[in-house]
Design a protein around this motif. Structure first.
Motif, PDB file in Angstrom:
ATOM      1  N   PHE A 230       0.827  -1.205   0.000  1.00  0.00           N
ATOM      2  CA  PHE A 230       0.000   0.000   0.000  1.00  0.00           C
ATOM      3  C   PHE A 230       0.863   1.257   0.000  1.00  0.00           C
ATOM      4  O   PHE A 230       0.345   2.363   0.090  1.00  0.00           O
ATOM      5  N   ASN A 231       2.181   1.092  -0.098  1.00  0.00           N
ATOM      6  CA  ASN A 231       3.121   2.227  -0.060  1.00  0.00           C
ATOM      7  C   ASN A 231       2.849   3.140   1.120  1.00  0.00           C
ATOM      8  O   ASN A 231       2.794   4.360   0.994  1.00  0.00           O
ATOM      9  N   SER A 232       2.645   2.528   2.272  1.00  0.00           N
ATOM     10  CA  SER A 232       2.420   3.154   3.592  1.00  0.00           C
ATOM     11  C   SER A 232       1.114   3.930   3.684  1.00  0.00           C
ATOM     12  O   SER A 232       0.945   4.751   4.581  1.00  0.00           O
ATOM     13  N   GLY A 233       0.173   3.662   2.794  1.00  0.00           N
ATOM     14  CA  GLY A 233      -1.156   4.231   2.956  1.00  0.00           C
ATOM     15  C   GLY A 233      -1.824   4.750   1.700  1.00  0.00           C
ATOM     16  O   GLY A 233      -3.040   4.709   1.564  1.00  0.00           O
ATOM     17  N   LEU A 234      -1.040   5.235   0.751  1.00  0.00           N
ATOM     18  CA  LEU A 234      -1.619   5.873  -0.428  1.00  0.00           C
ATOM     19  C   LEU A 234      -2.492   4.913  -1.226  1.00  0.00           C
ATOM     20  O   LEU A 234      -3.556   5.302  -1.729  1.00  0.00           O
ATOM     21  N   LEU A 235      -2.070   3.655  -1.357  1.00  0.00           N
ATOM     22  CA  LEU A 235      -2.845   2.700  -2.139  1.00  0.00           C
ATOM     23  C   LEU A 235      -3.964   2.046  -1.330  1.00  0.00           C
ATOM     24  O   LEU A 235      -4.744   1.271  -1.877  1.00  0.00           O
ATOM     25  N   ALA A 236      -4.037   2.365  -0.042  1.00  0.00           N
ATOM     26  CA  ALA A 236      -5.174   1.907   0.747  1.00  0.00           C
ATOM     27  C   ALA A 236      -6.318   2.914   0.683  1.00  0.00           C
ATOM     28  O   ALA A 236      -7.489   2.548   0.613  1.00  0.00           O
ATOM     29  N   ASP A 237      -5.945   4.192   0.669  1.00  0.00           N
ATOM     30  CA  ASP A 237      -6.953   5.263   0.653  1.00  0.00           C
ATOM     31  C   ASP A 237      -6.354   6.493  -0.024  1.00  0.00           C
ATOM     32  O   ASP A 237      -5.878   7.413   0.641  1.00  0.00           O
ATOM     33  N   PRO A 238      -6.359   6.527  -1.364  1.00  0.00           N
ATOM     34  CA  PRO A 238      -5.742   7.653  -2.070  1.00  0.00           C
ATOM     35  C   PRO A 238      -6.544   8.940  -1.952  1.00  0.00           C
ATOM     36  O   PRO A 238      -7.702   9.003  -2.368  1.00  0.00           O
ATOM     37  N   ARG A 239      -5.926   9.933  -1.355  1.00  0.00           N
ATOM     38  CA  ARG A 239      -6.570  11.241  -1.160  1.00  0.00           C
ATOM     39  C   ARG A 239      -5.490  12.234  -0.777  1.00  0.00           C
ATOM     40  O   ARG A 239      -4.403  11.841  -0.333  1.00  0.00           O
ATOM     41  N   PRO A 240      -5.752  13.519  -0.928  1.00  0.00           N
ATOM     42  CA  PRO A 240      -4.787  14.519  -0.454  1.00  0.00           C
ATOM     43  C   PRO A 240      -4.522  14.330   1.040  1.00  0.00           C
ATOM     44  O   PRO A 240      -5.451  14.138   1.822  1.00  0.00           O
ATOM     45  N   GLY A 241      -3.261  14.340   1.405  1.00  0.00           N
ATOM     46  CA  GLY A 241      -2.889  14.120   2.793  1.00  0.00           C
ATOM     47  C   GLY A 241      -2.498  12.692   3.108  1.00  0.00           C
ATOM     48  O   GLY A 241      -2.003  12.409   4.196  1.00  0.00           O
ATOM     49  N   ALA A 242      -2.725  11.766   2.161  1.00  0.00           N
ATOM     50  CA  ALA A 242      -2.316  10.379   2.375  1.00  0.00           C
ATOM     51  C   ALA A 242      -0.792  10.282   2.378  1.00  0.00           C
ATOM     52  O   ALA A 242      -0.095  11.154   1.851  1.00  0.00           O
ATOM     53  N   THR A 243      -0.290   9.215   2.970  1.00  0.00           N
ATOM     54  CA  THR A 243       1.161   9.044   3.053  1.00  0.00           C
ATOM     55  C   THR A 243       1.669   8.092   1.969  1.00  0.00           C
ATOM     56  O   THR A 243       0.978   7.164   1.555  1.00  0.00           O
ATOM     57  N   TYR A 244       2.890   8.360   1.538  1.00  0.00           N
ATOM     58  CA  TYR A 244       3.599   7.502   0.589  1.00  0.00           C
ATOM     59  C   TYR A 244       5.018   7.350   1.114  1.00  0.00           C
ATOM     60  O   TYR A 244       5.725   8.343   1.310  1.00  0.00           O
ATOM     61  N   ASP A 245       5.423   6.115   1.385  1.00  0.00           N
ATOM     62  CA  ASP A 245       6.739   5.864   1.982  1.00  0.00           C
ATOM     63  C   ASP A 245       6.942   6.710   3.237  1.00  0.00           C
ATOM     64  O   ASP A 245       7.985   7.335   3.440  1.00  0.00           O
ATOM     65  N   VAL A 263      -9.732   2.701 -12.373  1.00  0.00           N
ATOM     66  CA  VAL A 263      -9.644   1.515 -13.228  1.00  0.00           C
ATOM     67  C   VAL A 263     -10.169   0.300 -12.468  1.00  0.00           C
ATOM     68  O   VAL A 263     -10.944  -0.510 -13.003  1.00  0.00           O
ATOM     69  N   CYS A 264      -9.749   0.157 -11.214  1.00  0.00           N
ATOM     70  CA  CYS A 264     -10.216  -0.963 -10.408  1.00  0.00           C
ATOM     71  C   CYS A 264     -11.744  -0.937 -10.283  1.00  0.00           C
ATOM     72  O   CYS A 264     -12.408  -1.984 -10.406  1.00  0.00           O
ATOM     73  N   ALA A 265     -12.299   0.241 -10.054  1.00  0.00           N
ATOM     74  CA  ALA A 265     -13.753   0.362  -9.898  1.00  0.00           C
ATOM     75  C   ALA A 265     -14.485  -0.074 -11.164  1.00  0.00           C
ATOM     76  O   ALA A 265     -15.553  -0.692 -11.089  1.00  0.00           O
ATOM     77  N   ARG A 266     -13.909   0.237 -12.325  1.00  0.00           N
ATOM     78  CA  ARG A 266     -14.554  -0.172 -13.586  1.00  0.00           C
ATOM     79  C   ARG A 266     -14.630  -1.691 -13.712  1.00  0.00           C
ATOM     80  O   ARG A 266     -15.485  -2.218 -14.433  1.00  0.00           O
ATOM     81  N   HIS A 267     -13.744  -2.383 -13.036  1.00  0.00           N
ATOM     82  CA  HIS A 267     -13.735  -3.845 -13.095  1.00  0.00           C
ATOM     83  C   HIS A 267     -14.334  -4.475 -11.846  1.00  0.00           C
ATOM     84  O   HIS A 267     -14.244  -5.696 -11.650  1.00  0.00           O
ATOM     85  N   GLY A 268     -14.946  -3.638 -10.994  1.00  0.00           N
ATOM     86  CA  GLY A 268     -15.603  -4.155  -9.802  1.00  0.00           C
ATOM     87  C   GLY A 268     -14.651  -4.686  -8.754  1.00  0.00           C
ATOM     88  O   GLY A 268     -15.004  -5.599  -7.994  1.00  0.00           O
ATOM     89  N   VAL A 269     -13.454  -4.126  -8.696  1.00  0.00           N
ATOM     90  CA  VAL A 269     -12.419  -4.598  -7.768  1.00  0.00           C
ATOM     91  C   VAL A 269     -12.010  -3.450  -6.850  1.00  0.00           C
ATOM     92  O   VAL A 269     -11.799  -2.317  -7.307  1.00  0.00           O
ATOM     93  N   ALA A 270     -11.882  -3.712  -5.564  1.00  0.00           N
ATOM     94  CA  ALA A 270     -11.390  -2.706  -4.625  1.00  0.00           C
ATOM     95  C   ALA A 270      -9.900  -2.467  -4.876  1.00  0.00           C
ATOM     96  O   ALA A 270      -9.154  -3.401  -5.199  1.00  0.00           O
ATOM     97  N   LEU A 271      -9.476  -1.233  -4.734  1.00  0.00           N
ATOM     98  CA  LEU A 271      -8.060  -0.905  -4.940  1.00  0.00           C
ATOM     99  C   LEU A 271      -7.166  -1.738  -4.020  1.00  0.00           C
ATOM    100  O   LEU A 271      -6.110  -2.226  -4.430  1.00  0.00           O
ATOM    101  N   ARG A 272      -7.575  -1.921  -2.764  1.00  0.00           N
ATOM    102  CA  ARG A 272      -6.759  -2.700  -1.827  1.00  0.00           C
ATOM    103  C   ARG A 272      -6.603  -4.139  -2.301  1.00  0.00           C
ATOM    104  O   ARG A 272      -5.537  -4.740  -2.138  1.00  0.00           O
ATOM    105  N   ALA A 273      -7.643  -4.684  -2.888  1.00  0.00           N
ATOM    106  CA  ALA A 273      -7.564  -6.058  -3.396  1.00  0.00           C
ATOM    107  C   ALA A 273      -6.550  -6.162  -4.531  1.00  0.00           C
ATOM    108  O   ALA A 273      -5.751  -7.104  -4.588  1.00  0.00           O
ATOM    109  N   ALA A 274      -6.563  -5.193  -5.426  1.00  0.00           N
ATOM    110  CA  ALA A 274      -5.613  -5.207  -6.537  1.00  0.00           C
ATOM    111  C   ALA A 274      -4.188  -5.023  -6.022  1.00  0.00           C
ATOM    112  O   ALA A 274      -3.249  -5.663  -6.520  1.00  0.00           O
ATOM    113  N   ALA A 275      -4.009  -4.153  -5.014  1.00  0.00           N
ATOM    114  CA  ALA A 275      -2.680  -3.914  -4.465  1.00  0.00           C
ATOM    115  C   ALA A 275      -2.108  -5.165  -3.824  1.00  0.00           C
ATOM    116  O   ALA A 275      -0.901  -5.439  -3.940  1.00  0.00           O
ATOM    117  N   LEU A 276      -2.944  -5.951  -3.171  1.00  0.00           N
ATOM    118  CA  LEU A 276      -2.491  -7.186  -2.544  1.00  0.00           C
ATOM    119  C   LEU A 276      -2.222  -8.284  -3.571  1.00  0.00           C
ATOM    120  O   LEU A 276      -1.309  -9.095  -3.401  1.00  0.00           O
TER     121      LEU A 276
END
Length: 319
Positions: A230-245, A263-276
């Motif tokens: 999740f790159n320390s948070g950004l790929l778990a919840d991408p938003r301004p103020g999120a952490t990366y490394d 892109v994940c949403a278009r395929h019905g997949v949660a971003l966290r699922a794709a990251a894992l």
């Protein structure tokens, strides 16, 4: 849960594993009960590989992990910890640092100081101290922890010490764990490590491990454990103020992460699922190491991990 064996010592690691940094009070305090709940939940969902380090909360993560695992059948799980930082008691209980370890990222009393030590003696002392904190009879995998600025000494002194410990049966497998790829690739070329742990460099946002490290591991029949998906948070919840490394994510990376989420949403997949799921698409990757602070976070991670990710999603992302 699928498992892969690391090294000649046949250490089985489950495809999803639990990282122990959060259990050492990373950034914010965590009660013993909550930490124990996370560890018990990990066991209940089938996780059998647990990773910790003295660095995580000045030994707190090791103590909590050992307490939760001591009652489990020892052959049923694999435990890894790390060497390279010796914990030395502070006089006065850490009052000279204002009483806490937050400068190092952990919300614990600063009762000890860390001292870099990649000497042979330092490796043995570190293993002995970890065994005492864990209260277990052995450590399965020992990684050299963040030898970035100590590469030559780690290769010349610390690695041979780990090799001797492996030969003596004190540990079953050895390796190195870092947030960069160049030195890890060198360990694969110049030593007989069983595996390497690479954090943050093989994710939906950063595939730099694919340039040298992963091909090197595959060519040598070695395995890679991937952390920081999740790159320390950004790929778990991408938003301004999120952490990366572990720092505030630059706006351009937030924008990239949001596009991947779309892109994940278009395929019905949660971003966290794709990251894992992403790292395990490479044959050299044996396990994805995910941290969790509670039983609820473990359950969510396990559910995301079990989600199906269609090939069309990877095709649209071009990875």
């Amino acid at each position: 849960m699928r498992a892969t064996s690391l090294g000649a010592g046949a250490c089985p690691v489950t495809a999803l594993s639990l990282g122990g940094a959060a259990l050492g009070n990373l950034f914010t305090p965590l009660s013993d009960e909550t930490a124990r709940g996370a560890l018990d939940a990990a066991w209940d969902v089938g996780i059998r590989y647990f990773d910790t380090a003295p660095h995580y909360g000045l030994g707190l993560s090791e103590r909590r992990m050992g307490a939760a695992l001591r009652g489990r059948p020892r052959e049923a799980y694999t435990l890894s910890t790390k060497v390279g930082r010796i914990l030395e008691p502070r006089e006065g209980g850490g009052d000279d640092l204002g009483g806490d370890d937050l400068a190092e990222g952990f919300a614990v009393p600063a009762t000890h100081r860390r001292r870099w030590d990649f000497s042979a003696d330092g490796v043995r002392r570190s293993i002995e101290a970890s065994l005492e904190r864990l209260g277990l009879d052995r450590i399965d995998i020992a990684y050299l922890h963040d030898p970035d600025d100590h590469g030559e000494q780690a290769l010349r002194e610390a690695y041979p010490a780990l090799e001797r410990l492996r030969a003596e049966g004190v540990v079953r497998a050895i390796g190195a764990g870092m947030n960069q790829t160049g030195l890890l690739a060198r360990f694969l070329r110049e030593s007989d490590v069983d595996a390497v742990l690479c954090a943050g460099r093989y994710s939906l946002l950063d595939q730099s491990a694919a340039e040298e490290l992963l091909p090197e591991a595959a060519a040598r029949g070695k395995n890679v454990v991937v952390g920081g998906v999740f790159n320390s948070g950004l790929l778990a919840d991408p938003r301004p103020g999120a952490t990366y490394d572990y720092a505030a994510a630059p706006p351009e990376l937030v924008e990239r992460a949001l596009k991947i989420k779309a892109v994940c949403a278009r395929h019905g997949v949660a971003l966290r699922a794709a990251a894992l799921a992403f790292p395990l698409r490479h044959p050299a990757v044996a396990s994805v190491l995910a941290g969790a602070r509670s039983a609820a976070e473990v359950a969510d991670t396990a559910a995301m991990f079990a989600s199906s990710v269609p090939d069309a999603l990877w095709e649209e992302l071009g990875i």
